[in-house]
Design an enzyme around this catalytic site. Structure first.
Site, PDB file in Angstrom:
ATOM      1  N   LYS A   1       0.772  12.491  13.467  1.00  0.00           N
ATOM      2  CA  LYS A   1       1.609  12.731  12.704  1.00  0.00           C
ATOM      3  C   LYS A   1       1.494  13.599  11.591  1.00  0.00           C
ATOM      4  O   LYS A   1       0.382  14.151  11.432  1.00  0.00           O
ATOM      5  CB  LYS A   1       1.890  11.208  11.814  1.00  0.00           C
ATOM      6  CG  LYS A   1       2.555  11.345  10.313  1.00  0.00           C
ATOM      7  CD  LYS A   1       3.489   9.808  11.473  1.00  0.00           C
ATOM      8  CE  LYS A   1       4.810   9.597  10.431  1.00  0.00           C
ATOM      9  NZ  LYS A   1       5.667   8.882  12.105  1.00  0.00           N
TER      10      LYS A   1
ATOM     11  N   HIS B   1      -5.937  11.688  23.857  1.00  0.00           N
ATOM     12  CA  HIS B   1      -6.855  10.534  25.869  1.00  0.00           C
ATOM     13  C   HIS B   1      -5.512  11.135  26.609  1.00  0.00           C
ATOM     14  O   HIS B   1      -5.382  11.380  27.525  1.00  0.00           O
ATOM     15  CB  HIS B   1      -6.904   9.747  25.519  1.00  0.00           C
ATOM     16  CG  HIS B   1      -5.774   8.634  24.833  1.00  0.00           C
ATOM     17  ND1 HIS B   1      -4.785   8.095  23.876  1.00  0.00           N
ATOM     18  CD2 HIS B   1      -4.966   7.107  25.252  1.00  0.00           C
ATOM     19  CE1 HIS B   1      -3.863   7.806  24.009  1.00  0.00           C
ATOM     20  NE2 HIS B   1      -3.899   7.267  25.155  1.00  0.00           N
TER      21      HIS B   1
ATOM     22  N   LYS C   1       1.020   2.629  19.101  1.00  0.00           N
ATOM     23  CA  LYS C   1       2.252   2.452  19.422  1.00  0.00           C
ATOM     24  C   LYS C   1       3.154   2.464  20.683  1.00  0.00           C
ATOM     25  O   LYS C   1       3.586   2.001  21.976  1.00  0.00           O
ATOM     26  CB  LYS C   1       3.544   3.140  18.538  1.00  0.00           C
ATOM     27  CG  LYS C   1       4.807   2.930  18.893  1.00  0.00           C
ATOM     28  CD  LYS C   1       5.561   3.862  16.980  1.00  0.00           C
ATOM     29  CE  LYS C   1       5.026   2.821  16.209  1.00  0.00           C
ATOM     30  NZ  LYS C   1       5.392   4.072  14.538  1.00  0.00           N
TER      31      LYS C   1
HETATM   32  P1  NAD Z   1      14.595   7.660   6.204  1.00  0.00           P
HETATM   33  O1  NAD Z   1      14.392   8.661   4.895  1.00  0.00           O
HETATM   34  O2  NAD Z   1      16.015   8.274   6.688  1.00  0.00           O
HETATM   35  O3  NAD Z   1      15.318   6.454   5.179  1.00  0.00           O
HETATM   36  C1  NAD Z   1      14.459   5.303   4.171  1.00  0.00           C
HETATM   37  C2  NAD Z   1      15.216   4.807   3.469  1.00  0.00           C
HETATM   38  O4  NAD Z   1      14.363   4.059   1.932  1.00  0.00           O
HETATM   39  C3  NAD Z   1      16.006   5.799   2.225  1.00  0.00           C
HETATM   40  O5  NAD Z   1      17.612   5.827   2.272  1.00  0.00           O
HETATM   41  C4  NAD Z   1      15.242   5.338   1.062  1.00  0.00           C
HETATM   42  O6  NAD Z   1      16.221   5.690  -0.750  1.00  0.00           O
HETATM   43  C5  NAD Z   1      14.675   4.187   0.528  1.00  0.00           C
HETATM   44  N1  NAD Z   1      13.018   3.962  -0.449  1.00  0.00           N
HETATM   45  C6  NAD Z   1      12.607   4.522  -0.354  1.00  0.00           C
HETATM   46  N2  NAD Z   1      11.491   4.121  -1.032  1.00  0.00           N
HETATM   47  C7  NAD Z   1      12.464   2.863  -1.319  1.00  0.00           C
HETATM   48  C8  NAD Z   1      12.168   1.558  -2.421  1.00  0.00           C
HETATM   49  N3  NAD Z   1      10.404   1.906  -2.482  1.00  0.00           N
HETATM   50  N4  NAD Z   1      12.988   0.016  -2.016  1.00  0.00           N
HETATM   51  C9  NAD Z   1      13.969   0.618  -1.294  1.00  0.00           C
HETATM   52  N5  NAD Z   1      14.510   1.684  -0.417  1.00  0.00           N
HETATM   53  C10 NAD Z   1      13.360   2.240  -0.376  1.00  0.00           C
HETATM   54  O7  NAD Z   1      13.542   7.535   6.473  1.00  0.00           O
HETATM   55  P2  NAD Z   1      13.487   6.509   8.259  1.00  0.00           P
HETATM   56  O8  NAD Z   1      13.204   7.308   8.724  1.00  0.00           O
HETATM   57  O9  NAD Z   1      14.505   5.363   7.782  1.00  0.00           O
HETATM   58  O10 NAD Z   1      11.360   6.025   7.804  1.00  0.00           O
HETATM   59  C11 NAD Z   1      11.654   4.845   7.081  1.00  0.00           C
HETATM   60  C12 NAD Z   1      10.598   4.457   7.944  1.00  0.00           C
HETATM   61  O11 NAD Z   1      10.250   3.673   9.066  1.00  0.00           O
HETATM   62  C13 NAD Z   1       9.229   4.940   7.430  1.00  0.00           C
HETATM   63  O12 NAD Z   1       8.714   3.761   7.095  1.00  0.00           O
HETATM   64  C14 NAD Z   1       8.639   5.533   9.006  1.00  0.00           C
HETATM   65  O13 NAD Z   1       7.537   6.244   9.108  1.00  0.00           O
HETATM   66  C15 NAD Z   1       9.337   5.128  10.089  1.00  0.00           C
HETATM   67  N6  NAD Z   1       9.888   5.116  11.392  1.00  0.00           N
HETATM   68  C16 NAD Z   1      10.622   5.764  11.117  1.00  0.00           C
HETATM   69  C17 NAD Z   1      11.110   6.529  12.848  1.00  0.00           C
HETATM   70  C18 NAD Z   1      12.119   7.726  12.301  1.00  0.00           C
HETATM   71  O14 NAD Z   1      12.568   8.102  14.108  1.00  0.00           O
HETATM   72  N7  NAD Z   1      12.703   7.915  11.745  1.00  0.00           N
HETATM   73  C19 NAD Z   1      10.550   6.200  13.410  1.00  0.00           C
HETATM   74  C20 NAD Z   1       9.477   5.751  13.643  1.00  0.00           C
HETATM   75  C21 NAD Z   1       9.305   4.847  12.651  1.00  0.00           C
END
Ligand code: NAD
Length: 467
Positions: free
Chosen positions: A105, A64, A93
């Protein structure tokens, strides 16, 4: 939300919100549907000469608005349902924080830790090539960004591959979250975590809300447990700590650390980066079963790892007063139904983690306008402020100290402008969210979906496709 239920769960939230609105059924179905999903497989020749087939997906949920926007994640549980669900969350979002993008995504089903840097580069470049081939990427088409398991390094590879094949004036805008020297914007790396901080600061500022939860206003002294000390979790924890919240627990992949007195998150993160694990950290108490920490006593719980963390099993045991969904979809829909009946303020993902896409939007604007924020006006503002300070001195006889002049007369750098735009976005969006919640007498998640559906529906109606 593992397996194939994540997208269904997102749609359940959507359907619940839609019952509050009188929007035509066909239009609701159009908003919910994923416009297109591309599944690609390609061979990777590994460093040892063996060949592996790699699976990747890119889903554009709603066009959209153009372009569509959303991260690319590298994780070994990536599947089509997850990518579609995450793309849908991006649509909602963007609408909640009024960012003019449709949702998208992408994901590649790999555990990045099992591949060498060279292999990761080949995977990223080949995936980008496949997207270019199908016209699935471009500054006006679809613009990826970092997500779980990816960072500015992968974004630079995407840019370089794109630019080597499609070199137009605006090529730099084909991806965001890039290194600064490659057209990135100051503040993007920390943006999602910083947005989580701004959002939670707003949440804790509202006295009526805090009184209801039996908490004092402000972040100072609030005990916080964070799950996942990656990009989002680390920066959220860091900024909360800088504002005097106490990070009592960090739950990571191979265990957790708990310390009632507070964990130095910067030090802990350095340790994890250096050693590759939280195990052996010399301070605080080591927790073998880190997932159990989601149920521990705290004021604010921040799941910042992956979806599917709070289920019907652990939801009734959650003791936090505020749950900030920094990760996408950390709470299963059935678990959410339980939390709605408990005295927990759930701050939904489609609001609280919107800082990343907000600053990605600023980066994209920077790329299309080919100029750094503040370049035209920083010195002009400094000179204007200097004249104003001199005039005040002339009128009052007061003398400003060198420090005052440096502090008051400083023109904005790019980071200042980005940060101010991010703060404004999060503060205003939360205010609107509370208004919607109070108007419809519902919870914040349903309110966020109501607001998103209204905006996307209006956009489709104005395109003339729906009555
Ligand atoms: P990342 O890879 O930088 O970090 C993820 C962290 O989570 C790592 O340190 C990993 O070891 C840890 N982890 C993984 N599985 C785990 C578990 N079972 N228990 C505890 N810790 C665990 O990822 P990120 O970019 O920080 O993304 C994290 C979340 O945030 C995701 O759901 C992502 O979709 C969301 N998100 C990220 C962004 C962004 O800008 N990076 C934006 C919006 C949303």
């Amino acid at each position: 939300m593992a397996g194939n239920t994540f997208f269904k769960d997102v749609n359940k939230c959507f359907d619940r919100a839609a019952t509050y609105l009188s929007i035509e059924k066909g239009l609701l179905s159009q908003i919910k549907a994923c416009d297109s999903t591309y599944h690609v497989t390609f061979p990777l020749v590994r460093d040892d000469g063996s060949v592996e087939v790699i699976h990747g997906w890119r889903s554009a949920h709603s066009s959209h608005k153009s372009p569509t926007k959303g991260g690319i994640r590298y994780a070994d549980n990536v599947n089509e349902d997850e990518v579609n669900a995450l793309a849908a969350l991006m649509t909602y979002k963007c609408a909640v924080v009024s960012i003019p993008f449709g949702g998208a995504k992408g994901g590649i089903r790999i555990n990045g830790k099992n591949y060498s840097d060279g292999e990761l580069e080949r995977i990223t470049r080949r995936f980008t090539f496949e997207l270019i081939k199908r016209n699935f990427i471009g500054p006006g088409i679809d613009v990826p960004a970092p997500d779980y398991g990816t960072s500015s390094r992968e974004m630079a590879w995407i840019l370089d591959t794109y630019r080597s094949m499609v070199n137009t004036l605006d090529s730099e805008g084909c991806v965001t979250g890039k290194p600064i020297a490659q057209g990135g914007v100051s503040g993007r790396t920390e943006a999602t975590g910083r947005g989580v901080y701004f959002g939670l600061r707003e949440v804790c500022r509202v006295k009526k809300e805090m009184d209801r939860l039996g908490l004092t206003t402000g972040l100072a002294g609030k005990r916080v447990i964070v799950q996942g000390l990656g990009n989002v979790g680390y920066y959220a924890a860091l900024f909360l700590q800088e504002d005097d919240a106490i990070i009592t627990g960090v739950a990571e992949m191979h265990g957790g650390i708990y310390d009632e007195k507070g964990i130095d998150v910067k030090k802990l993160r350095e340790y994890i980066v250096e050693t590759g694990s939280i195990k052996g950290y010399p301070e605080g108490r080591f927790v073998e079963d880190s997932k159990s920490m989601l149920e521990w006593e705290c004021d604010i719980l921040i799941p910042a790892a992956l979806e599917d963390q709070i289920t019907t099993e652990n939801a009734p045991k959650i003791k936090a007063k505020i749950l900030g969904e920094a990760a996408n979809g950390p709470v299963l829909e059935d678990a959410d139904a339980i939390l709605r009946k408990m005295d927990i303020l759930v701050i939904p993902d489609i609001f609280i983690n919107a800082g990343g896409v907000t600053v990605s939007y600023f980066e994209w604007i920077k790329n299309l306008s080919h100029i750094r924020f503040g370049r035209m006006d920083r010195r002009y503002e400094e000179n204007a402020m200097s004249r104003l300070l001199q005039a005040i001195e002339g009128l009052t006889g007061a003398r400003f100290s060198e420090n005052d002049i440096a502090r008051l007369g400083k023109g904005p750098e790019e980071w200042d402008l980005v940060d101010s735009g991010l703060e404004d976005t999060m503060v205003m969006a939360y205010e609107r969210l509370r208004e919607t919640r109070d108007q419809y007498k519902t919870d914040l998640r349903t309110a966020a979906y109501i607001s998103a559906i209204e905006k996307v529906a209006l956009s489709y109606q104005q395109l003339g496709i729906f009555p």
